[in-house]
Design an enzyme around this catalytic site. Structure first.
Site, mmCIF file in Angstrom:
data_model
loop_
_atom_site.group_PDB
_atom_site.id
_atom_site.type_symbol
_atom_site.label_atom_id
_atom_site.label_comp_id
_atom_site.label_asym_id
_atom_site.label_seq_id
_atom_site.Cartn_x
_atom_site.Cartn_y
_atom_site.Cartn_z
ATOM 1 N N THR A 140 0.798 -1.218 0.000
ATOM 2 C CA THR A 140 0.000 0.000 0.000
ATOM 3 C C THR A 140 0.835 1.274 0.000
ATOM 4 O O THR A 140 0.315 2.342 -0.302
ATOM 5 C CB THR A 140 -0.859 0.009 1.275
ATOM 6 O OG1 THR A 140 0.001 -0.332 2.365
ATOM 7 C CG2 THR A 140 -1.963 -1.005 1.192
ATOM 8 N N ARG B 268 -6.661 14.208 5.216
ATOM 9 C CA ARG B 268 -5.331 14.482 4.673
ATOM 10 C C ARG B 268 -4.852 13.286 3.856
ATOM 11 O O ARG B 268 -4.907 12.145 4.316
ATOM 12 C CB ARG B 268 -4.340 14.762 5.796
ATOM 13 C CG ARG B 268 -2.932 15.012 5.261
ATOM 14 C CD ARG B 268 -1.989 15.580 6.316
ATOM 15 N NE ARG B 268 -0.631 15.661 5.796
ATOM 16 C CZ ARG B 268 -0.204 16.649 4.993
ATOM 17 N NH1 ARG B 268 -1.017 17.616 4.644
ATOM 18 N NH2 ARG B 268 1.036 16.661 4.541
ATOM 19 N N GLY C 168 -7.688 7.414 5.840
ATOM 20 C CA GLY C 168 -7.411 6.075 5.321
ATOM 21 C C GLY C 168 -8.253 5.826 4.097
ATOM 22 O O GLY C 168 -9.454 6.110 4.077
ATOM 23 N N GLU D 85 -9.254 1.008 1.213
ATOM 24 C CA GLU D 85 -10.398 0.181 0.826
ATOM 25 C C GLU D 85 -11.589 1.019 0.372
ATOM 26 O O GLU D 85 -12.709 0.536 0.330
ATOM 27 C CB GLU D 85 -10.805 -0.713 2.006
ATOM 28 C CG GLU D 85 -9.750 -1.744 2.321
ATOM 29 C CD GLU D 85 -9.956 -2.366 3.693
ATOM 30 O OE1 GLU D 85 -10.471 -3.478 3.732
ATOM 31 O OE2 GLU D 85 -9.596 -1.740 4.707
HETATM 32 MO MO1 MOS Z 1 -8.579 -5.394 4.816
HETATM 33 S S1 MOS Z 1 -9.985 -6.733 4.200
HETATM 34 O O1 MOS Z 1 -9.382 -4.710 6.137
HETATM 35 O O2 MOS Z 1 -7.254 -6.385 5.111
#
Ligand code: MOS
Length: 761
Positions: A473, A650, A724, A727
């Protein structure tokens, strides 16, 4: 600045290249199974071909006679391992995965592990195992006879929230327009390119395990329990992870088996489970169904939202994602009624998979929203604007910040939404029907307790140590950037160490919580170091900064400085303190958690808060617009264009942010058109358990893709102000595609994925 490295707008960090980029593209990164070990033995797994029943006879004589075979572990000779239900029922616990037999709970259950001098010998022995099973009829999916169900509100531990507000049934009665529809999503598997691997080595009674992990403290403590030993006798090393998406967040049975084999042989043991075994040795995204009812006034004001979810799980486990806890806050619904039923089948236990609660539930809701807009004869963007809200429709609490309509407006502009003719089937290019659709993306801002150790040297070199995880990530980079910004040094001065359970603990790399949580701990540690330096300089009897106010002073490029030009070299301030390095251990404890939750983190328990909990709602949001082309005769489906605009507080790094959001949208298209794990209804086995048959989009499936980063400031959420976004972007995409397919064809497809044959009418 380039497309891949967008120029930062307000409240965004620089598009620093990844600290590990060079290592990765040159192939120098050592993933856990690449770490060289002295004279390792090789393990392979033997799994059950039946889904329900028991092992009747275990004949391993021929397998044991294969030259080079060292050991075969089965239920008969591994009783010393303690059964470890990991993480409690709410986090993808897998009691159905713990046992090697003799009872069989699902197809693909591990029944034996063979260890040999070589992988080839172990494989040969695998073919020479002779295992007889007594098989019973299995019920693998919705509609099969023999399923049972339970109410997620009653059986979940910790309890799941099922938001309720007002009288939905009465509101539906009096609504001008109502909609009732059922939606479904299929089983999906994470399929990270890095397989599920484990390598173990014992030295002086201490176990070192190299395994890709989203939670090294969780793995350490769970393994310690399996061996009934002290957690500090287990060392987990997981410096790089080649994709995880939720599948590497918990202990799975393979780890203790490999550790046990290494202990018995007094020799390192390596296991790389095969691609098809990966479908059953970890978790997956559960199959779901949704019954939705919406009510609205004729001018488009929602008055009722009812959502009943159904989620498939294993027989013993009450795992559910219960995404109504998030969907129920999204719009000014008026009244809300939600519930979730867990449907128990003869399957392995599902678990987290990218954006677990929101992907299926928001798919259903955002499809229903589009259907309602059609019924109201209203533009779907305007329908959402009418029902936009600053407060929670359930509790009345405010949002900490909410930029949904800003995202819609920016994405709609870039997409040229106003050029859309809303009439179904009205747009065409050559032989292709054109459909344009949109949907909302939303993801709860999660945070968990996290700790970090920061060390600053007079040279300006910085070391950041935290047992956080970079699962691809960009965590190494944004954690490093946080320290660089706070301590006023360039990225070249920063060394970041992650993924090692001997470092201070950090939250599980799940729930998109790492940036918000770990960067906040790093931020706090760096701030303390900076304060110590500034205090030393202003309290000194002499020197350029003596007697100045601490607020005037910044730390930049190895200097403490005032705006009017007074400055002191870092090395001099260190001399004043009489130390060669400043080290700080910092903890971030999110609001709602206590110091004892940090202690729990040390013992491998991860607690996430945020989203709909707390005094304000915390959510990252986005809007996605999709163009589909459907061939008028063959019904081939293409997605030539997708635009998403996202706001998530941010953004630490515009490059890694864009990359995450782009990947998310592609995964969303995958959910809409490609991905589904098929199960044989009779044998309850996964049919397409390989990367040839498990469909995912490739480059040729994705054409124009635009990510718009929408500035948003939120000082409430956490010290760094980050929400964040790992996802965020694959939420809502599938609904946008489905809505576009409706616009092109007039066909409303409610069961994912949409495949060509469903459009042949
Ligand atoms: Mo993610 S499914 O919260 O690793």
């Amino acid at each position: 600045m380039t497309e891949a490295a967008p120029a930062p707008k307000d409240n965004m960090g620089q598009p620093e290249p990844r600290l590990d980029a060079r290592l990765k593209v040159t192939g120098e990164v050592l993933y856990p199974s690449d770490v060289p070990l002295h004279n390792p033995a090789y393990a392979v797994l033997v799994t059950s071909p039946i889904a329900k029943g028991r092992i009747a006879r275990l004949d391993l004589d021929a397998a044991r006679r294969v030259p080079g075979v060292l050991d075969i572990l089965t239920y008969e000779n591994t009783t010393e391992l303690k059964q470890v239900p990991y993480g409690g029922g709410g986090s993808g616990a897998s009691t159905s995965m713990q046992k090697l037999g003799p009872e069989i709970h699902f197809a693909g259950q591990i029944v034996a592990m063979i260890v040999a001098e070589s992988f080839e010998a172990a494989e040969e022995a695998r073919f020479k195992t002779n295992i007889a099973y007594e098989s019973e009829a299995a019920a693998p999916t919705f509609g099969a006879p023999g399923l049972t169900s339970s109410d997620a509100a009653k059986v979940s531990n910790p309890p799941k929230k099922m938001p309720q507000h007002g009288d939905v049934d009465a509101a539906l009665q009096s609504a001008d327009v109502t909609l009732e529809a059922e939606y479904g999503t299929p089983t999906q598997h994470h399929n990270p390119i890095e397989l599920f691997t484990t390598s173990c080595e014992w030295k002086d009674g201490r176990l070192t395990i190299y395994e890709p992990s989203q939670f090294v403290y969780g793995l350490r403590n769970a393994l310690a329990k399996a061996f009934d030993m002290s957690p500090d006798q287990v060392h987990v090393v997981s410096l790089y992870v080649g994709g995880a998406f939720g599948s590497k967040s918990q202990l799975t049975p393979r780890s203790a088996l490999v550790a046990l084999a290494a202990k018995r042989l007094n020799r390192p043991v390596k296991l790389v489970a095969s691609r098809s075994q990966g479908f059953t040795v970890s978790t997956y995204r559960a199959e779901t169904r949704h019954r939705i009812r919406l009510g609205a006034t004729k001018d488009g004001k929602l008055v009722a939202y009812s959502h009943q979810g159904f989620e498939l799980s294993s027989r013993p486990d009450n795992y559910s994602v219960s995404g109504v806890a998030d969907s129920a806050h999204l719009y000014a619904f008026g009244t809300v009624k939600t519930g979730v039923e867990i449907v128990h089948a003869d399957r392995n236990t599902p678990g987290f998979m990218r954006s677990p609660p929101v992907v299926p539930y928001i798919y259903a809701l955002e499809s229903a929203m589009d259907e309602m807009a059609v019924k109201l004869n209203m533009d779907p963007v305007e329908f959402r604007r009418i029902n936009d809200t600053r407060v929670d429709p359930v509790s009345g609490k405010p949002y900490s910040s909410r930029s949904l309509m800003a995202c819609y407006d920016q994405a709609a502009d870039a997409f040229d939404w106003k050029a859309r003719n809303p009439e179904v089937g009205s747009m065409r290019t050559g032989d292709w029907l054109v459909g344009l659709g949109c949907a909302t993306a939303v993801y709860p801002t999660h945070m968990g307790p996290s700790t970090a150790r920061i060390r600053l040297f007079p040279s300006g070199d910085v070391e950041v140590q935290t047992a956080a995880h970079d699962i691809g990530t960009g965590a190494y980079t944004v954690i490093g950037q946080t320290a660089a910004e706070q301590l006023g040094v360039p990225m070249t001065k920063i060394k970041v160490q992650l993924g090692d359970s001997d470092l201070p603990p950090a939250i599980v790399a799940g729930g998109s919580s790492t940036t918000a949580s770990v960067c906040s701990a790093v931020y706090k540690g760096c701030s303390t170091i900076k304060e110590k330096l500034i205090r030393a300089a202003v309290r000194a009897n002499d020197g350029p900064l003596a007697g100045r106010s601490p607020d005037e002073i910044t730390l930049q490029a190895g200097m403490l400085r005032t705006r009017d030009g007074a400055e002191e070299k870092l090395a001099e301030t260190f001399d004043r303190l009489g130390v060669g390095a400043l080290e700080e251990y910092a903890e971030f404890i999110p609001p709602g958690l206590k110091p004892e939750d940090v202690q729990k983190l040390y013992s491998g328990q991860a607690k996430l808060v945020g989203g709909g909990e707390g005094e304000k709602l915390m959510y990252a949001m986005g809007a996605e617009f999709v163009e589909v082309h459907i061939h008028a005769r063959t019904r081939e489906i293409r997605v030539p264009r997708i635009v998403g605009a996202f706001a998530a507080g941010r953004l630490m790094n515009t490059r890694t942010a864009r990359s995450q959001l782009m990947g998310g949208m592609i995964w969303g298209i995958s959910s809409a058109l490609h991905e589904a794990t098929e199960i044989d209804p009779k044998r309850a086995r996964y049919v397409n358990d390989n990367l040839a048959d498990y469909m995912v989009p490739v480059n040729a499936d994705i054409d124009a893709l635009e990510v718009i980063l929408v500035p948003e400031e939120d000082s409430f959420v956490n010290p760094v102000g980050a929400k964040g976004l790992g996802e965020l972007a694959n939420v809502g995409t599938a609904a946008a595609v489905v809505n576009a397919v409706y616009h092109a064809t007039g066909q409303r497809l409610r069961q994912l994925p949409i495949r060509l044959e469903k459009l042949l009418v």
